[in-house]
Design an enzyme around this catalytic site. Structure first.
Site, PDB file in Angstrom:
ATOM      1  N   ASP B 198       0.737  -1.210   0.154  1.00 55.76           N
ATOM      2  CA  ASP B 198      -0.086   0.009  -0.229  1.00 55.76           C
ATOM      3  C   ASP B 198       0.940   1.249   0.115  1.00 55.76           C
ATOM      4  O   ASP B 198       1.536   1.615   1.180  1.00 55.76           O
ATOM      5  CB  ASP B 198      -0.853  -0.012   1.267  1.00 55.76           C
ATOM      6  CG  ASP B 198      -1.776   1.062   1.466  1.00 55.76           C
ATOM      7  OD1 ASP B 198      -1.734   1.998   0.551  1.00 55.76           O
ATOM      8  OD2 ASP B 198      -2.231   1.384   2.722  1.00 55.76           O
ATOM      9  N   HIS B 371      -3.544   4.491   6.565  1.00 60.51           N
ATOM     10  CA  HIS B 371      -2.628   4.120   5.802  1.00 60.51           C
ATOM     11  C   HIS B 371      -1.327   4.349   6.226  1.00 60.51           C
ATOM     12  O   HIS B 371      -1.164   5.583   6.966  1.00 60.51           O
ATOM     13  CB  HIS B 371      -2.736   4.699   4.401  1.00 60.51           C
ATOM     14  CG  HIS B 371      -3.996   4.415   3.572  1.00 60.51           C
ATOM     15  ND1 HIS B 371      -4.290   3.345   3.060  1.00 60.51           N
ATOM     16  CD2 HIS B 371      -4.985   5.351   3.571  1.00 60.51           C
ATOM     17  CE1 HIS B 371      -5.285   3.210   2.238  1.00 60.51           C
ATOM     18  NE2 HIS B 371      -6.068   4.513   2.867  1.00 60.51           N
TER      19      HIS B 371
END
Lengths: 555, 555
Positions: B198, B371
């Site tokens: 990610d 994130h």
């Protein structure tokens, strides 16, 4: 609230024509004894809800028949949202005097020169006082993201107003010119009846980071960069450019300025000794293009993702001199104005894809705001201790937050004028009261025309932009009303399926046949029928709402 | 680069169909020995350059004729950008098995139920391993802004791939379920040939703030609020909602859930014991509406400024139950997705204007990202020590930044596959190489139709949205070619001046007369002539570029 009553004798009237409810098109009108003073005359940049609009102007209509009464337009600083509408005002009366600091006047004169207007301008100095007709104005140095910004105190027999313009209170500014808090204190001791103060950062807690703290960050970047360095910033941010130049100089790089406004403004700043350019630092873009990558810094416009700007063209790979690639470093040393995110991140992504390292404010401290956050606003309020307070320069969220700060410092809640553009506020005995409202529309500039685009037209554009249109044309005999041509259906922005409209043609024909059987021959009625028929079909078939343009032609 | 060669025996192929180059529509296809495994199948939300588009799907075309070879779709978590396109894929073949954690499967099943699809689904547990045809998949707990998110390791004889899904590494998550770094370490020791990780926050230095640190901020707000409290957040952010509920409970307030997705998701979360709702905390919206302001918290959707959401309606003053006013506190406990700024600040301003205090992430720490930023990504890279690396889930700026981090940790630069959607990457002996490219278009959903809107049509919408259109119609005799009707000119989105087109009519007539003198009767040529004539006139008169729609009808 309706139009205001005539101004009582001995009262001071304030009419904000812009800057309250949106950030931009700042303009305030002061009235005393039949005479007017204007502070700032800026533009607002459109957002995505105002498609196709180039600029938004203040609505001048409340003063348009009184321009002879305007003693002067005081310009607090040279940003577009404070001076950008001056040309449009002077179109109506070119000899209204403009008053401001040296840099501000130089910028507005350069702007007016493009339209061949030579204004009557008066340069004022920090701490100076000028009698502008009925208004005695005292000017105070303030620190902002452009040099030579000023606040103005307006004295009339009806009371004293302090208008801060845009400001912050960097205590270690590059030019040593701090916001004149001492002056504000003196003024506060004399008595300020109304304080109008910049609300842009009123929601943000704390204090501004000093502009100087950007320098070590730039130095780090310059020290490690191996290829070309391209820095983008606002073309009026002289101190940011100064720091880029100083860092370039320290790291043995030359600087080339790119972008028309960057070249122009830095020329003015240098002439006024606001920008100090070391010896042979500057090179032309042609020379720069032939230098080795590690020898050069390009100082560019385009920090807001403008596609036609220097940086925008580099990102798209169609700049005449510069192709950005692997090893290059691009620094966006600027804010990201809300609404520009898609454009700015688009530029960053295109540069990243080309191989460049892109440094922006999310990644490193390469930008500080130009506006005082809550902590500094409290200082100001406590120094001035105004009778009444009007938060200016902000959206509602900013104005509301600023109003709360004022109340916390002791301004009585009912003496906080939380108003919006077009509200008319009278100041009597130190108390500000809303007494009426004057027309206040957004005046849209689109291309060469001003004012022929309004809200209903923008709503048409939004419908067209979201769903395109479907045009259905039928030709009827003007005598019998019978269909002699069509229906034909065409569309733009609706569907790429070439057979999309095959099913609707018989539906329209059937509807027209029924109408004919019912003896309907009126073109307007037929037009409505076609609109309804196509609209219903497209909603049921597609769940979309394009504009339906029925067209019944008589021959 | 053209289409890829056939996959060599013993090699593993990876085709990212989405998620590389934009944040959203995440989808990766793995191929081994003639069989396919899909990881995620999400949607991308359009930005302002894609007007009128509802959703953007991955381009399924490279696998559409091979759906029988798909062993399963592994869903890493339940966010729309990871599961939102599943219904569109299952339209083609409803019995492709879906594999994911309990919450993920529950969310995707609820979504599919709306379309009356009952999928074949397989729930997997943290640490579990499943043989999905040719692919052995091991699932690892990861911490993200939704419960029950997972990473997946895919083992084939050709090598092992670790795909992180979306993750961060909050070391004190609300549910104690930390990212399984130990498991990644074990996997790394076994040998990971390709890490796909990610990239969303790869540009951001440092580490994430713990979700728990939001609680004291909420408590402060709840402690001082005197009126109603309305909190908006993502409808899948169970832990954020949990904290709001806990704070409400502590401060003696009840909670009403508003918004269809909020009610649905929190119901699922409660059933799965992912959300712990104290005793009689929840009340219905009807009951809440009759309670005193200081007794209630509304937990609402609409944090991204969606006009039809609960909060959007409150801001516009047309919510059925709730009128926001003076004394109310609104908290936007959410991110601000780039592109939504105009909408979100619009909502905040309307609520502020109504008198509410609005607290959002610029003002107080009421949101943390889901994130991992650079600091955490380095931990992962150093634990896994992959042979090859492919940054996923990000725009170019994020992918590029993540690639740099990988190189810094020792992944050889030529083993970093910095690729974009549609690139085909073969993994042979631990080395990832781009071997070709497959078609990869944005598939736009607009209303009920999928795929009939493409780039050229969006460009028509942009032109129409910026400048409207001018339609000029002429009727000619189909035999003689003579003008028998018109010209008539009409426009939408162009000008509100009713006389705007008076000057152009004679210009069109003159042009047609000249054409007639020259013997031009071809309708297509006449159409081009009308277009040119009107286009030139509007550019010279207005400096605008509306769409010109010439219409030459034959009767």
């Amino acid at each position: 609230m309706g139009p205001p009553p005539p101004l009582s004798e001995g009262a001071l009237r304030v009419i904000p024509l812009g800057g309250l409810g949106a950030i931009g098109r700042n303009m305030a009108v002061f009235e005393y004894d039949g005479k007017l003073l204007v502070v700032d005359c800026g533009v607002l940049f459109p957002d995505m809800d105002q498609p196709g609009v180039d600029l938004i102007l203040p609505d001048f209509s409340p003063i348009l028949d009184r321009l002879d009464d305007v003693e002067a337009v005081v310009l607090t600083h040279g940003h577009e949202d404070h001076i950008g509408a001056v040309p449009y005002l002077l179109q109506h009366k070119p000899d209204i005097p403009l008053v401001g600091s040296q840099f501000t006047i130089a910028l507005v004169e350069a702007k007016l020169a493009e339209r061949r207007i030579k204004p009557y301008s008066l340069v004022v100095a920090d701490g100076g006082t000028e009698q502008l007709g009925a208004f005695e104005c005292e000017f105070f140095a303030v620190n902002h993201s452009i040099p030579d910004a000023m606040a103005v105190a307006i004295r009339t027999p009806a009371g004293t107003v302090l208008h801060t313009g845009d400001f912050k209170m960097d205590q270690l500014p590059l030019d040593g010119r701090i916001t004149d808090l001492a002056g504000f204190g003196r003024l506060g001791a004399e008595g300020v009846d109304l304080l109008m103060s910049d609300s842009t950062n009123a929601e943000i807690p704390g204090f501004v980071t000093s502009e100087q703290e950007i320098r070590p960050v730039l130095d780090d970047i310059f020290r490690t960069a191996t290829g070309r360095i391209i820095v983008a910033s606002f073309a009026s941010h002289v101190h940011r450019v100064q720091q880029v130049m100083d860092s370039a100089h320290q790291h043995g790089r030359k600087v080339a300025l790119i972008g028309r406004s960057m070249v122009r403004n830095m020329g003015i700043a240098r002439d006024l000794k606001l920008l100090n350019i070391p010896g042979d630092l500057l090179v032309s873009i042609d020379d720069a293009a032939s230098m080795r990558p590690e020898e050069i810094v390009f100082m560019s416009t385009g920090s807001q993702g403008e596609p036609m700007s220097a940086l925008g063209r580099m990102a798209s790979g169609d700049h005449r001199h510069i192709t950005v690639g692997e090893g290059d470093t691009v620094v966006l040393a600027s804010s990201l104005v809300p609404g520009n995110e898609t454009a700015v991140y688009g530029v960053i992504n295109r540069l990243s894809r080309a191989g460049a390292t892109v440094i922006h404010k999310d990644v490193a401290k390469v930008h500080v705001s130009g506006h005082a956050p809550a902590g500094e606003l409290l200082y100001l309020l406590n120094m001035v201790r105004p009778s009444s307070f009007m938060p200016v320069h902000g959206e509602w969220r900013h104005l509301r937050a600023h109003a709360r700060l004022a109340v916390k410092t002791g301004v009585p809640a009912d003496q906080v004028a939380l108003v919006e553009d077009g509200d008319v506020v009278d100041l009597i005995d130190g108390v500000a009261r809303v007494v009426g409202h004057v027309p206040n529309r957004y005046i849209f500039v689109d291309g060469l025309a001003v004012g022929d685009v309004g809200e209903s037209l923008l709503s048409e554009r939004r419908i067209l932009g979201d769903g395109g249109f479907i045009a259905a044309t039928v030709v009827i005999d003007s005598v019998t009303g019978k269909v002699v041509g069509g229906p034909t259906v065409s569309a733009k922005g609706f569907s790429e399926d070439p057979a999309a409209f095959d099913p609707v043609l018989p539906v329209i024909t059937a509807a027209l046949d029924r109408a004919s059987e019912d003896g309907v021959t009126d073109p307007h009625q037929l037009q409505q029928l076609v609109r309804r028929t196509v609209g219903r079909w497209v909603n049921e078939t597609y769940r979309r709402r394009p504009m339906i343009v029925p067209n019944v032609l008589e021959v």
